[in-house]
Structures are given as structure tokens and as C-alpha cells.
Write a protein that holds these residues in place. Structure first.
Motif, PDB file in Angstrom:
ATOM      1  N   LEU A 218      30.596  27.903  70.870  1.00  0.00           N
ATOM      2  CA  LEU A 218      30.419  29.180  71.042  1.00  0.00           C
ATOM      3  C   LEU A 218      29.625  29.648  69.814  1.00  0.00           C
ATOM      4  CD1 LEU A 218      31.422  31.734  72.733  1.00  0.00           C
ATOM      5  CD2 LEU A 218      33.106  31.905  70.835  1.00  0.00           C
ATOM      6  N   TRP A 219      30.018  29.185  68.652  1.00  0.00           N
ATOM      7  CA  TRP A 219      29.357  29.843  67.527  1.00  0.00           C
ATOM      8  C   TRP A 219      27.743  29.294  67.419  1.00  0.00           C
ATOM      9  CZ3 TRP A 219      34.139  28.637  64.001  1.00  0.00           C
ATOM     10  CH2 TRP A 219      35.106  29.284  64.128  1.00  0.00           C
ATOM     11  N   GLY A 220      27.720  28.044  68.022  1.00  0.00           N
ATOM     12  CA  GLY A 220      26.498  27.335  67.871  1.00  0.00           C
ATOM     13  C   GLY A 220      25.327  28.054  68.505  1.00  0.00           C
ATOM     14  N   HIS A 221      25.835  28.933  69.623  1.00  0.00           N
ATOM     15  CA  HIS A 221      25.041  29.589  70.263  1.00  0.00           C
ATOM     16  C   HIS A 221      24.951  31.013  69.896  1.00  0.00           C
ATOM     17  CE1 HIS A 221      25.471  26.450  73.533  1.00  0.00           C
ATOM     18  NE2 HIS A 221      24.431  26.720  73.748  1.00  0.00           N
ATOM     19  N   GLY A 222      25.331  31.494  68.692  1.00  0.00           N
ATOM     20  CA  GLY A 222      25.379  32.738  68.139  1.00  0.00           C
ATOM     21  C   GLY A 222      26.386  33.462  68.757  1.00  0.00           C
ATOM     22  N   THR A 225      33.704  35.919  68.575  1.00  0.00           N
ATOM     23  CA  THR A 225      34.797  36.867  69.489  1.00  0.00           C
ATOM     24  C   THR A 225      34.683  38.170  68.800  1.00  0.00           C
ATOM     25  OG1 THR A 225      36.235  36.149  67.664  1.00  0.00           O
ATOM     26  CG2 THR A 225      36.360  35.046  69.923  1.00  0.00           C
ATOM     27  N   VAL A 226      34.335  38.472  67.730  1.00  0.00           N
ATOM     28  CA  VAL A 226      34.522  39.807  66.792  1.00  0.00           C
ATOM     29  C   VAL A 226      33.217  39.859  66.089  1.00  0.00           C
ATOM     30  CG1 VAL A 226      36.820  40.129  67.111  1.00  0.00           C
ATOM     31  CG2 VAL A 226      36.183  39.076  65.285  1.00  0.00           C
ATOM     32  N   ASP A 227      32.805  41.080  65.405  1.00  0.00           N
ATOM     33  CA  ASP A 227      31.914  41.191  64.448  1.00  0.00           C
ATOM     34  C   ASP A 227      32.696  41.201  63.101  1.00  0.00           C
ATOM     35  OD1 ASP A 227      32.829  43.793  64.379  1.00  0.00           O
ATOM     36  OD2 ASP A 227      31.132  44.601  65.324  1.00  0.00           O
ATOM     37  N   LYS A 228      31.882  41.486  62.118  1.00  0.00           N
ATOM     38  CA  LYS A 228      32.256  41.733  60.701  1.00  0.00           C
ATOM     39  C   LYS A 228      33.357  42.673  60.539  1.00  0.00           C
ATOM     40  CE  LYS A 228      28.667  44.382  58.915  1.00  0.00           C
ATOM     41  NZ  LYS A 228      27.370  44.655  58.013  1.00  0.00           N
ATOM     42  N   ASN A 229      33.305  43.598  61.612  1.00  0.00           N
ATOM     43  CA  ASN A 229      34.280  44.857  61.131  1.00  0.00           C
ATOM     44  C   ASN A 229      35.430  44.430  62.517  1.00  0.00           C
ATOM     45  OD1 ASN A 229      32.805  46.411  59.541  1.00  0.00           O
ATOM     46  ND2 ASN A 229      31.322  46.994  61.098  1.00  0.00           N
ATOM     47  N   ASP A 230      35.593  43.546  62.913  1.00  0.00           N
ATOM     48  CA  ASP A 230      36.678  42.967  63.848  1.00  0.00           C
ATOM     49  C   ASP A 230      36.661  43.870  65.072  1.00  0.00           C
ATOM     50  OD1 ASP A 230      37.755  41.095  62.154  1.00  0.00           O
ATOM     51  OD2 ASP A 230      39.189  42.594  61.384  1.00  0.00           O
ATOM     52  N   LYS A 231      35.114  44.155  65.541  1.00  0.00           N
ATOM     53  CA  LYS A 231      34.943  44.969  66.744  1.00  0.00           C
ATOM     54  C   LYS A 231      34.904  43.582  67.719  1.00  0.00           C
ATOM     55  CE  LYS A 231      31.520  47.514  69.463  1.00  0.00           C
ATOM     56  NZ  LYS A 231      30.475  48.389  69.399  1.00  0.00           N
ATOM     57  N   VAL A 232      35.422  43.796  69.170  1.00  0.00           N
ATOM     58  CA  VAL A 232      35.217  42.658  70.168  1.00  0.00           C
ATOM     59  C   VAL A 232      33.848  42.577  70.548  1.00  0.00           C
ATOM     60  CG1 VAL A 232      36.092  41.667  72.153  1.00  0.00           C
ATOM     61  CG2 VAL A 232      37.631  42.624  70.588  1.00  0.00           C
ATOM     62  N   ILE A 233      33.215  41.574  70.372  1.00  0.00           N
ATOM     63  CA  ILE A 233      31.767  41.273  71.036  1.00  0.00           C
ATOM     64  C   ILE A 233      31.550  39.990  72.069  1.00  0.00           C
ATOM     65  CG2 ILE A 233      30.790  42.539  69.037  1.00  0.00           C
ATOM     66  CD1 ILE A 233      30.245  39.885  67.744  1.00  0.00           C
ATOM     67  N   ILE A 234      32.658  39.670  72.640  1.00  0.00           N
ATOM     68  CA  ILE A 234      32.730  38.356  73.373  1.00  0.00           C
ATOM     69  C   ILE A 234      31.842  38.391  74.270  1.00  0.00           C
ATOM     70  CG2 ILE A 234      34.669  38.702  74.563  1.00  0.00           C
ATOM     71  CD1 ILE A 234      33.484  35.250  73.156  1.00  0.00           C
ATOM     72  N   ASN A 235      31.791  39.792  74.928  1.00  0.00           N
ATOM     73  CA  ASN A 235      30.890  39.871  76.010  1.00  0.00           C
ATOM     74  C   ASN A 235      29.437  40.073  75.737  1.00  0.00           C
ATOM     75  OD1 ASN A 235      29.841  40.468  78.646  1.00  0.00           O
ATOM     76  ND2 ASN A 235      31.734  41.732  79.094  1.00  0.00           N
ATOM     77  N   SER A 236      28.506  39.011  75.770  1.00  0.00           N
ATOM     78  CA  SER A 236      27.445  38.906  75.336  1.00  0.00           C
ATOM     79  C   SER A 236      26.395  38.009  75.897  1.00  0.00           C
ATOM     80  CB  SER A 236      27.249  38.648  73.609  1.00  0.00           C
ATOM     81  OG  SER A 236      27.596  37.382  73.644  1.00  0.00           O
ATOM     82  N   LEU A 393      32.770  35.602  62.355  1.00  0.00           N
ATOM     83  CA  LEU A 393      32.343  36.697  61.490  1.00  0.00           C
ATOM     84  C   LEU A 393      33.376  37.774  61.164  1.00  0.00           C
ATOM     85  CD1 LEU A 393      29.322  37.657  63.874  1.00  0.00           C
ATOM     86  CD2 LEU A 393      29.445  36.137  62.036  1.00  0.00           C
ATOM     87  N   GLY A 394      34.552  37.625  61.928  1.00  0.00           N
ATOM     88  CA  GLY A 394      35.626  38.728  61.337  1.00  0.00           C
ATOM     89  C   GLY A 394      36.384  38.385  60.226  1.00  0.00           C
ATOM     90  N   THR A 395      37.658  38.991  60.152  1.00  0.00           N
ATOM     91  CA  THR A 395      38.669  38.871  59.222  1.00  0.00           C
ATOM     92  C   THR A 395      39.616  37.827  59.610  1.00  0.00           C
ATOM     93  OG1 THR A 395      38.424  41.192  58.801  1.00  0.00           O
ATOM     94  CG2 THR A 395      40.420  40.177  57.651  1.00  0.00           C
ATOM     95  N   GLN A 433      41.753  40.370  76.837  1.00  0.00           N
ATOM     96  CA  GLN A 433      42.925  39.747  75.712  1.00  0.00           C
ATOM     97  C   GLN A 433      42.695  39.957  74.443  1.00  0.00           C
ATOM     98  OE1 GLN A 433      42.382  35.690  77.504  1.00  0.00           O
ATOM     99  NE2 GLN A 433      44.544  35.655  78.458  1.00  0.00           N
ATOM    100  N   LEU A 434      41.366  39.905  73.924  1.00  0.00           N
ATOM    101  CA  LEU A 434      40.924  39.996  72.638  1.00  0.00           C
ATOM    102  C   LEU A 434      41.010  41.672  72.258  1.00  0.00           C
ATOM    103  CD1 LEU A 434      37.569  37.827  72.310  1.00  0.00           C
ATOM    104  CD2 LEU A 434      39.858  37.478  70.997  1.00  0.00           C
ATOM    105  N   LYS A 435      40.666  42.409  73.175  1.00  0.00           N
ATOM    106  CA  LYS A 435      40.875  43.831  72.825  1.00  0.00           C
ATOM    107  C   LYS A 435      42.295  44.184  72.639  1.00  0.00           C
ATOM    108  CE  LYS A 435      36.440  45.607  74.557  1.00  0.00           C
ATOM    109  NZ  LYS A 435      35.923  46.600  75.519  1.00  0.00           N
ATOM    110  N   ARG A 436      43.290  43.492  73.414  1.00  0.00           N
ATOM    111  CA  ARG A 436      44.667  43.918  73.248  1.00  0.00           C
ATOM    112  C   ARG A 436      45.060  43.327  71.784  1.00  0.00           C
ATOM    113  NH1 ARG A 436      46.903  40.322  76.880  1.00  0.00           N
ATOM    114  NH2 ARG A 436      46.137  41.667  78.610  1.00  0.00           N
ATOM    115  N   ILE A 437      44.521  42.158  71.376  1.00  0.00           N
ATOM    116  CA  ILE A 437      44.966  41.720  69.891  1.00  0.00           C
ATOM    117  C   ILE A 437      44.478  42.612  68.857  1.00  0.00           C
ATOM    118  CG2 ILE A 437      44.453  39.964  68.303  1.00  0.00           C
ATOM    119  CD1 ILE A 437      44.842  38.092  70.566  1.00  0.00           C
ATOM    120  N   TYR A 438      43.011  43.075  69.029  1.00  0.00           N
ATOM    121  CA  TYR A 438      42.404  43.925  68.049  1.00  0.00           C
ATOM    122  C   TYR A 438      42.321  45.220  68.159  1.00  0.00           C
ATOM    123  CZ  TYR A 438      40.336  39.485  66.063  1.00  0.00           C
ATOM    124  OH  TYR A 438      39.934  38.354  65.512  1.00  0.00           O
ATOM    125  N   ARG A 439      43.228  45.706  68.802  1.00  0.00           N
ATOM    126  CA  ARG A 439      43.238  47.324  69.108  1.00  0.00           C
ATOM    127  C   ARG A 439      43.620  48.081  67.721  1.00  0.00           C
ATOM    128  NH1 ARG A 439      48.477  46.716  73.312  1.00  0.00           N
ATOM    129  NH2 ARG A 439      49.987  45.834  71.745  1.00  0.00           N
TER     130      ARG A 439
END
Length: 439
Positions: A218-222, A225-236, A393-395, A433-439
Motif C-alpha cells: 500500500l505504502w509503496g504505491h504512495g 490510511t491517514v495523512d499527517k493530521n490523522d485525516k482518513v485518506i484511504i479512498n484515493s 503518515l499519521g500518529t 471502518q477507519l473513519k469510525r476509529i479516527y472520528r
């Protein structure tokens, strides 16, 4: 605890010698001297229970038990050690944290201390003591165990997972050198399948193996799951590319990978059914120790994980941190034991006994003899330096650990690769599922 005098070591000469050194009088003499001057004095009559992951290299287990025995002799502290599978560690540690009893220490996986940051004993003094004495901590292991400036546990070691392959098979497939990038790796796996010498990587709930290689991909393709601010960005778009690559790759795999746990690829490789996988060094060690598998051992090699389109290593390695709960009656004993474990007089011998299965997280041990004793070991020496924290990228906190524990990334890939769901649905489900965790 096991009686070390009655245990039989079935390992090779190097491991036997290392374990022997750890059970000899020198260790006990050092332990007594260390206890006299150590910054932490265990509470009188301390009795602790420690849960750890079930060993994959028996000599490591013997060496660890020898360290426990020496610590008891020197301090009078009794430590009851019992083992659980990777998959069972987190739920059992969580039960102890919730009820506030049952365990004093846990030697777990990934960022386990992050699941209950208010229930663990802060280890700032232990981390500072060891870091200053032994050249500092590798960046990702340290980041993974910290919340702000507080150490929630100590990163004892990393279980490095790297490409394990049969050189005769990859040579026959036309790849004299193991691939260093994603496209070439895919072509090699296609050629291996065509020759009936398939690769195989876990798509089931394998805590170490599946999380390891699928986050790498996943990471190898850039994609993250989240950005540096822990915002969910998996849908890309990058996640979609990762899924499509993984689907094509998984079509070359041996059958059954969707149900594999952390021991499945070991068994398949040692049975001669599997020719390339990602794993710790335990497959190679098991082959070397089995007189009937000398040819397999000679044909088994290791390589670094290929690098994806992002152009740099994106490895998720299996960190094995140790924590102590803050409800333990013996906080000084817990800190003293963890510090004692990582002292040079036994830690380096313990690394040797692990035979490359464990990689140091402190810089001073990078020159350990284990990495030059066998050229095939050297790859694993890089695990702690090349890894990325579990959060990408996240915390690397409680939320990132929860996402790992819930196999969200693993299930996203598995759902698409097995045909259970289409790509968009697989990504959307992971996003939800990620948004449920990172709400």
C-alpha cells in the motif's frame, strides 16, 4: 517458569553456544554486579507475571528464560512467563488492562502499549538510560512506542520480515538477482507460477505476515490510511492502483493464502510447496536445523523488500515492545527487568541465540556477530532502520494500533483479491471502518 537445566536444545552449534553462554556463571556474576548499581531496585518479594509471544526460534526462548533466571538470582524477583500466539496477545492484554489485574508485563507486537496509554507504566527513565548508553534508538521503533514525550513501553526488538525464496526457482524463472522494484517482482512471480514453483503471501488474519507485506505494498504505491493530521485518506487513486497490482500479484499465488495465519507460509515453504514469501528468518533456521532439509536450507536465500513507485523503502516490520501496567505492585522490578534485558552482556548473546529472528532497536548492536556469522542473515539487520511506524503518515497512537489490530488494510486487499467485493466497495468499507476509529 521452565527449569533450564532439564531443557534440551535442538539447535545448531552457534545458537547452542550462545544459549550456553547465557546459562553459565558469567551471566549470573554480571547480574549480581548489575543489581548492586542499577538505577532501579526491585521491591522485596516481587512476583510478576509476563505474557509474551510464542517463540518461533527455540534457542531464543531458552536464552530469554536464562535472562529471567539470572535476574531472579540477582534480585530475588520471580517472573512467571507464559506464551501466546501473536493473534491472542492483544485481546488478552486488553482484558488485563480493563480489569486492572492478571498481568504485570506484556511483551507484545506493533504498538500494543498505544491501545491503553493510561494503563501503562511510563518508561521514560528506562528509555533514556538505555538510549544514552547504547547509541540511541532507531527512529520508527521509538516513535511507535511514544505518546508525545512519554515512552509507553520499550521497543525490545524488531522481527524483520523479508523476502525468503528458493534460488533455484528464481534462477530458473530467469531472475538471477532478486527484483528490486514492483514491476519486476510481479514478472518474477508470474514466471514462478508458470514453472509450478509459486510464491505465496498471507491474505488472512496473520498479525505479522499479512499486515507486513500488505502495508508495504500500500505504502509503496504512495497510498496511506491517514495523512499527517490523522485525516482518513484511504479512498484515493493510489489505493486503487495498489489493489489492482495486488490482485494481479495474488493470481500467481499458491492456493489457500486467504486463510493463512503467521505459521502457514512457514509450513508450506518447509514442505516444498512454496518458493517465495515474506517471513522472518525462522523458515531458514528451521531448514538448517532439520537434517532432512539440508538441500532446502542451501537453496533458501533472503532479499530486501522491493521498492514501489514512491522510490524508497516502505516496510512495516513487526516491532515487539514490552510494557508494564501501572497497576502492577512492582513497578521498580518491571523497569529493572526491561533495562537488564537490553544490557550488552546478555542482549548481544540473546540476539545470537535468536539467530537473526530478532533485530536490535539500539544502534550499538548493529555490529552484532549474528549479522556476519552467515551471509544470509545480513538482510535482517536492516529491519529497525528501514521500517515505517504502523501509522504510516499519521500518529502512531491508539487509533493506528486499533486499525492494525482490526486488520482493516488486510481485509481491504483480501476482499478484492478473493473476489468477495469489488475494488470500490473494498476501499469504501475500509474508509468507513477507519473513519469510525479516527472520528
Amino acid at each position: 517458569m521452565h527449569d533450564l537445566t532439564r531443557r534440551t536444545l535442538l539447535q545448531g552449534g552457534t545458537a547452542l553456544a550462545a544459549a550456553g553462554a547465557l546459562t553459565g556463571p558469567a551471566l549470573f556474576d554480571f547480574a549480581r554486579a548489575w543489581a548492586d548499581t542499577a538505577p532501579w531496585k526491585p521491591e522485596p518479594g516481587a512476583k510478576m507475571t509476563l505474557m509474551r509471544w510464542k517463540r518461533f526460534v527455540p534457542a531464543e526462548d531458552d536464552a530469554f528464560n536464562a535472562i529471567v533466571a539470572a535476574f531472579k538470582t540477582a534480585t530475588g524477583t520471580e517472573i512467571n512467563v507464559f506464551s501466546e500466539s501473536f493473534e491472542d496477545l492483544q485481546p488478552k492484554a486488553s482484558v488485563a488492562a480493563n480489569v486492572g489485574s492478571g498481568l504485570d508485563m506484556v511483551w507484545g507486537t506493533h504498538a500494543l502499549p498505544q491501545l491503553f496509554p493510561t494503563k501503562v507504566l511510563k518508561m521514560n527513565d528506562v528509555a533514556d538510560y538505555l538510549g544514552k548508553k547504547y547509541g540511541g534508538w532507531a527512529e520508527a521503533p521509538a516513535t511507535t512506542c511514544k505518546q508525545g514525550n512519554d515512552w509507553l513501553g520499550i521497543p525490545i526488538a524488531t522481527v524483520g520480515g523479508y523476502m525468503t525464496y528458493r534460488k533455484s526457482a528464481t534462477d530458473k524463472a530467469g531472475f538471477k538477482d532478486f527484483p528490486k522494484d514492483f514491476p519486476t517482482f510481479l514478472e518474477m512471480c508470474k514466471a514462478l507460477k508458470a514453472n509450478n514453483t509459486p510464491a505465496g503471501f498471507a491474505l488472512g488474519h496473520a498479525t505479522g505476515d499479512a499486515n507486513g507485506w500488505l502495508h508495504w505494498l500500500l505504502w509503496g504505491h504512495g497510498a496511506y490510511t491517514v495523512d499527517k493530521n490523522d485525516k482518513v485518506i484511504i479512498n484515493s487513486p493510489e489505493t486503487m492502483k495498489a489493489l489492482e497490482y495486488c490482485k494481479t500479484l495474488s493470481d500467481t499465488f499458491i492456493s489457500g493464502v486467504a486463510s493463512w495465519n503467521d505459521s502457514s507460509n512457514n509450513k508450506a515453504f518447509l514442505a516444498g510447496e512454496l518458493y517465495c514469501t515474506q517471513n522472518g528468518i525462522s523458515i531458514y533456521v528451521a531448514a538448517k536445523d532439520d537434517p532432512t532439509k539440508k538441500d532446502l536450507a542451501a537453496d533458501t536465500y533472503h532479499a530486501l523488500m522491493p521498492v514501489g513507485p514512491v522510490g524508497h523503502p516502505t516496510e512495516l516490520q513487526l516491532l515487539v515492545p514490552m510494557l508494564a501496567f501501572n497497576f502492577t505492585k512492582y513497578p521498580n522490578a518491571a523497569k529493572a527487568f526491561i533495562a537488564f534485558m537490553l544490557e550488552k552482556e546478555q542482549y548481544e548473546k540473546w540476539l545470537i541465540a535468536s539467530r537473526g529472528y530478532l533485530t536490535q532497536t539500539l544502534a550499538a548492536y548493529e555490529s552484532s556477530p549474528i549479522w556476519t556469522a552467515d551471509p544470509k542473515n545480513q538482510v535482517f539487520s536492516q529491519a529497525s532502520k528501514r521500517m515505517i511506524p504502523i501509522s504510516g503518515l499519521g500518529t502512531p497512537g491508539e487509533k493506528a494500533e486499533a486499525a492494525i489490530a482490526d486488520f482493516i488494510v488486510v481485509d481491504m486487499f483480501a476482499n478484492y483479491c478473493t473476489g468477495a467485493k469489488d475494488a470500490k466497495t473494498s476501499i469504501s468499507e475500509a474508509e468507513r471502518q477507519l473513519k469510525r476509529i479516527y472520528r
